[in-house]
Design a protein around this motif. Structure first.
Motif, mmCIF file in Angstrom:
data_model
loop_
_atom_site.group_PDB
_atom_site.id
_atom_site.type_symbol
_atom_site.label_atom_id
_atom_site.label_comp_id
_atom_site.label_asym_id
_atom_site.label_seq_id
_atom_site.Cartn_x
_atom_site.Cartn_y
_atom_site.Cartn_z
ATOM 1 N N ALA A 151 -21.673 -13.274 -28.320
ATOM 2 C CA ALA A 151 -21.292 -12.120 -27.503
ATOM 3 C C ALA A 151 -22.489 -11.325 -26.985
ATOM 4 O O ALA A 151 -22.307 -10.248 -26.402
ATOM 5 C CB ALA A 151 -20.379 -11.195 -28.308
ATOM 6 N N GLN A 152 -23.705 -11.849 -27.177
ATOM 7 C CA GLN A 152 -24.877 -11.144 -26.661
ATOM 8 C C GLN A 152 -24.881 -11.117 -25.135
ATOM 9 O O GLN A 152 -25.497 -10.235 -24.531
ATOM 10 C CB GLN A 152 -26.159 -11.806 -27.186
ATOM 11 N N HIS A 153 -24.205 -12.079 -24.534
ATOM 12 C CA HIS A 153 -24.117 -12.145 -23.071
ATOM 13 C C HIS A 153 -22.642 -12.253 -22.674
ATOM 14 O O HIS A 153 -21.824 -12.799 -23.422
ATOM 15 C CB HIS A 153 -24.904 -13.333 -22.525
ATOM 16 N N GLN A 154 -22.322 -11.760 -21.495
ATOM 17 C CA GLN A 154 -20.932 -11.769 -21.029
ATOM 18 C C GLN A 154 -20.393 -13.187 -20.853
ATOM 19 O O GLN A 154 -19.190 -13.414 -20.987
ATOM 20 C CB GLN A 154 -20.811 -10.996 -19.707
ATOM 21 N N LEU A 155 -21.276 -14.140 -20.574
ATOM 22 C CA LEU A 155 -20.834 -15.530 -20.476
ATOM 23 C C LEU A 155 -20.275 -15.995 -21.814
ATOM 24 O O LEU A 155 -19.251 -16.687 -21.877
ATOM 25 C CB LEU A 155 -21.988 -16.427 -20.031
ATOM 26 N N GLY A 156 -20.930 -15.609 -22.907
ATOM 27 C CA GLY A 156 -20.435 -15.961 -24.225
ATOM 28 C C GLY A 156 -19.097 -15.318 -24.523
ATOM 29 O O GLY A 156 -18.208 -15.945 -25.125
ATOM 30 N N VAL A 157 -18.929 -14.064 -24.092
ATOM 31 C CA VAL A 157 -17.645 -13.379 -24.272
ATOM 32 C C VAL A 157 -16.555 -14.108 -23.498
ATOM 33 O O VAL A 157 -15.432 -14.288 -23.995
ATOM 34 C CB VAL A 157 -17.745 -11.905 -23.814
ATOM 35 N N MET A 158 -16.884 -14.556 -22.280
ATOM 36 C CA MET A 158 -15.911 -15.301 -21.478
ATOM 37 C C MET A 158 -15.494 -16.582 -22.182
ATOM 38 O O MET A 158 -14.309 -16.931 -22.193
ATOM 39 C CB MET A 158 -16.512 -15.614 -20.103
ATOM 40 N N ILE A 159 -16.453 -17.276 -22.778
ATOM 41 C CA ILE A 159 -16.137 -18.523 -23.488
ATOM 42 C C ILE A 159 -15.244 -18.246 -24.690
ATOM 43 O O ILE A 159 -14.276 -18.975 -24.954
ATOM 44 C CB ILE A 159 -17.435 -19.236 -23.915
ATOM 45 N N ILE A 160 -15.532 -17.172 -25.425
ATOM 46 C CA ILE A 160 -14.705 -16.791 -26.573
ATOM 47 C C ILE A 160 -13.272 -16.515 -26.125
ATOM 48 O O ILE A 160 -12.306 -17.005 -26.731
ATOM 49 C CB ILE A 160 -15.297 -15.545 -27.271
ATOM 50 N N CYS A 161 -13.124 -15.744 -25.064
ATOM 51 C CA CYS A 161 -11.784 -15.362 -24.600
ATOM 52 C C CYS A 161 -11.030 -16.545 -24.006
ATOM 53 O O CYS A 161 -9.811 -16.670 -24.195
ATOM 54 C CB CYS A 161 -11.895 -14.227 -23.575
ATOM 55 N N LEU A 162 -11.736 -17.414 -23.304
ATOM 56 C CA LEU A 162 -11.096 -18.615 -22.772
ATOM 57 C C LEU A 162 -10.650 -19.538 -23.907
ATOM 58 O O LEU A 162 -9.602 -20.192 -23.806
ATOM 59 C CB LEU A 162 -12.044 -19.349 -21.831
ATOM 60 N N SER A 163 -11.416 -19.588 -24.993
ATOM 61 C CA SER A 163 -11.037 -20.406 -26.144
ATOM 62 C C SER A 163 -9.778 -19.852 -26.804
ATOM 63 O O SER A 163 -8.877 -20.609 -27.187
ATOM 64 C CB SER A 163 -12.182 -20.454 -27.156
ATOM 65 N N LEU A 164 -9.701 -18.531 -26.936
ATOM 66 C CA LEU A 164 -8.491 -17.902 -27.471
ATOM 67 C C LEU A 164 -7.291 -18.208 -26.574
ATOM 68 O O LEU A 164 -6.200 -18.523 -27.053
ATOM 69 C CB LEU A 164 -8.687 -16.382 -27.573
ATOM 70 N N PHE A 165 -7.502 -18.111 -25.274
ATOM 71 C CA PHE A 165 -6.427 -18.381 -24.312
ATOM 72 C C PHE A 165 -5.961 -19.834 -24.404
ATOM 73 O O PHE A 165 -4.749 -20.109 -24.380
ATOM 74 C CB PHE A 165 -6.914 -18.062 -22.900
ATOM 75 N N ALA A 166 -6.906 -20.757 -24.520
ATOM 76 C CA ALA A 166 -6.552 -22.179 -24.596
ATOM 77 C C ALA A 166 -5.746 -22.468 -25.854
ATOM 78 O O ALA A 166 -4.725 -23.161 -25.813
ATOM 79 C CB ALA A 166 -7.816 -23.030 -24.549
ATOM 80 N N GLY A 167 -6.205 -21.936 -26.995
ATOM 81 C CA GLY A 167 -5.474 -22.159 -28.237
ATOM 82 C C GLY A 167 -4.087 -21.556 -28.205
ATOM 83 O O GLY A 167 -3.113 -22.170 -28.665
ATOM 84 N N PHE A 168 -3.984 -20.354 -27.639
ATOM 85 C CA PHE A 168 -2.689 -19.686 -27.529
ATOM 86 C C PHE A 168 -1.755 -20.468 -26.606
ATOM 87 O O PHE A 168 -0.561 -20.601 -26.882
ATOM 88 C CB PHE A 168 -2.906 -18.267 -27.000
ATOM 89 N N SER A 169 -2.303 -20.986 -25.507
ATOM 90 C CA SER A 169 -1.481 -21.717 -24.535
ATOM 91 C C SER A 169 -0.927 -23.011 -25.122
ATOM 92 O O SER A 169 0.174 -23.444 -24.769
ATOM 93 C CB SER A 169 -2.307 -22.025 -23.277
ATOM 94 N N ILE A 170 -1.688 -23.647 -26.000
ATOM 95 C CA ILE A 170 -1.194 -24.864 -26.648
ATOM 96 C C ILE A 170 0.026 -24.553 -27.505
ATOM 97 O O ILE A 170 0.996 -25.317 -27.554
ATOM 98 C CB ILE A 170 -2.311 -25.507 -27.502
ATOM 99 N N LEU A 171 -0.004 -23.400 -28.178
ATOM 100 C CA LEU A 171 1.117 -23.006 -29.032
ATOM 101 C C LEU A 171 2.318 -22.539 -28.218
ATOM 102 O O LEU A 171 3.459 -22.906 -28.506
ATOM 103 C CB LEU A 171 0.681 -21.884 -29.981
#
Length: 396
Positions: free
Chosen positions: A29-49
């Motif tokens: 999360a030191q950079h906004q790109l990392g935050v985007m990756i974290i949030c996209l990963s949460l979204f992907a996992g949630f979407s699978i469920l």
């Protein structure tokens, strides 16, 4: 005699794993790109469920007659957002949607129909998570692990489910605009976001009252006489001024739309808007009320306890009254789960308290446990009947 050795299975060092995970989140999360990756990963996992409801309906062609009526209504409203479509004598309940014009205007500007508006709503979830993450980090003074656990926690309440489940209500647009207003609570941009949220659903009016509290904690809480507190609240609190401006502009626009376009929000039993209406559901009501925020409802309770302990009574009553107003509005309609979900901004005040008290480590543990509890606890929605939203329900 030969000794027999008994080997215990290896027990994972949970505190160590928890610390390492938090360190990893901090690093990413030191950079906004990392935050985007974290949030996209949460979204992907949630979407699978939880597969988007509208896509499932299109795949198995399970549209009900009511769904088709709503699709037709939304498409006509997109074509003519300011034209009253409903015969108020025959279907007054649908007249409530006439004035909720923000999604229709978005559809008209971007040339989207009712179904594509839902697809856009699903795609807004990663943006919502990204903004939510950054807001929590802002309120806690840069605590990325706290932001991660809170974002994951809120995702598995009805707040997150609404983006993929509410096919044609578009409440999630209001949640996005409310979140933008919370992020810019001390700037004029919050006025625009609030008005857009109010015109998605008028139930956004009550949770917006939390914005002045965010500014209040930033500038310092006055603990003098109640008259001095109110004076400072009105004249020194920029968030209060922006909120009042948004209310005034909203009232003016509503009056204009009523006079010139006959758009209004009907009240009464026929329209499905009446005090205590949701209590007719009986034992189903607690399931629906709990599902709005699920175990995250503990967070505003902790904040309220802090106010009482510190003797900040004016703030205590204001905070409690904000949630009470949201609760009364939610139980005045049939779709009580969706209604109470609008109050999600009430949790934000606690994170400024945590930052003031330097209780970051304990709070991380608490919120990570709430996240696990939210995953393991089912979510329900109540619209005429109680329905459970289950993971992998789209497979069978």
């Amino acid at each position: 005699m030969e000794e027999k050795l008994f080997y215990l299975p290896m027990i994972p060092n949970i505190p160590y794993i928890f610390r390492r995970w938090n360190d990893l989140i901090t690093q990413w999360a030191q950079h906004q790109l990392g935050v985007m990756i974290i949030c996209l990963s949460l979204f992907a996992g949630f979407s699978i469920l939880y597969f988007p409801n509208v896509i499932q309906k299109r795949m198995d062609n399970s549209w009900t007659s009511n769904d088709k009526y709503m699709i037709d209504f939304v498409n006509r409203k997109i074509e003519h957002p300011l034209v009253a479509m409903v015969d108020k004598d025959s279907r007054e309940h649908y007249a409530k949607r006439e004035l909720r014009i923000t999604p229709y205007l978005i559809g008209k500007v971007f040339h989207l129909n009712a179904i594509r508006l839902f697809y856009l709503q699903v795609l807004l979830l990663p943006f919502f998570l990204f903004l939510f993450f950054n807001l929590i980090r802002k309120l806690t003074g840069g605590d990325a692990p706290m932001a991660f656990w809170t974002t994951a926690c809120i995702l598995f309440t009805y707040v997150g489910h609404s983006f993929v489940y509410d096919t044609l209500f578009y409440d999630s647009y209001a949640f996005v605009f409310l979140l933008i207003a919370c992020y810019y609570y001390d700037r004029i941009w919050s006025v625009v976001a609030l008005i857009l949220a109010f015109f998605v659903d008028e139930r956004s009016l009550f949770p917006a009252l939390n914005l002045p509290l965010l500014f209040l904690f930033q500038s310092g809480i006055s603990q003098g006489k109640w008259s001095e507190v109110i004076r400072d609240f009105l004249w020194k609190n920029k968030a209060t001024q922006y909120l009042l401006l948004s209310y005034i502009l909203y009232a003016f626009i509503r009056f204009y739309l009523y006079i010139y376009f006959h758009l209004e929000t009907p009240m009464g039993k026929q329209a499905g808007v009446q005090l205590g209406f949701a209590f007719l559901h009986g034992y189903k009501l607690p399931y629906a009320l709990f599902s709005a925020l699920k175990w995250a409802i503990i967070l505003p309770v902790i904040a309220l306890g802090y106010f009482v302990k510190q003797g900040i009574w004016t703030t205590t009553w204001f905070y409690f009254s904000t949630y009470l107003a949201s609760f009364i509005a939610a139980t005045a309609v049939d779709d009580v789960t969706r209604s109470l979900t609008f109050c999600f901004p009430i949790i934000f005040v606690l994170f400024q308290i945590i930052h003031r008290l330097k209780e970051h480590e304990n709070a991380r543990v608490l919120i990570s446990l709430l996240f696990l509890a939210n995953i393991l606890t089912p979510t329900y929605t109540l619209l005429m009947h109680l329905e459970r939203i289950s993971p992998f329900n789209w497979i069978y």
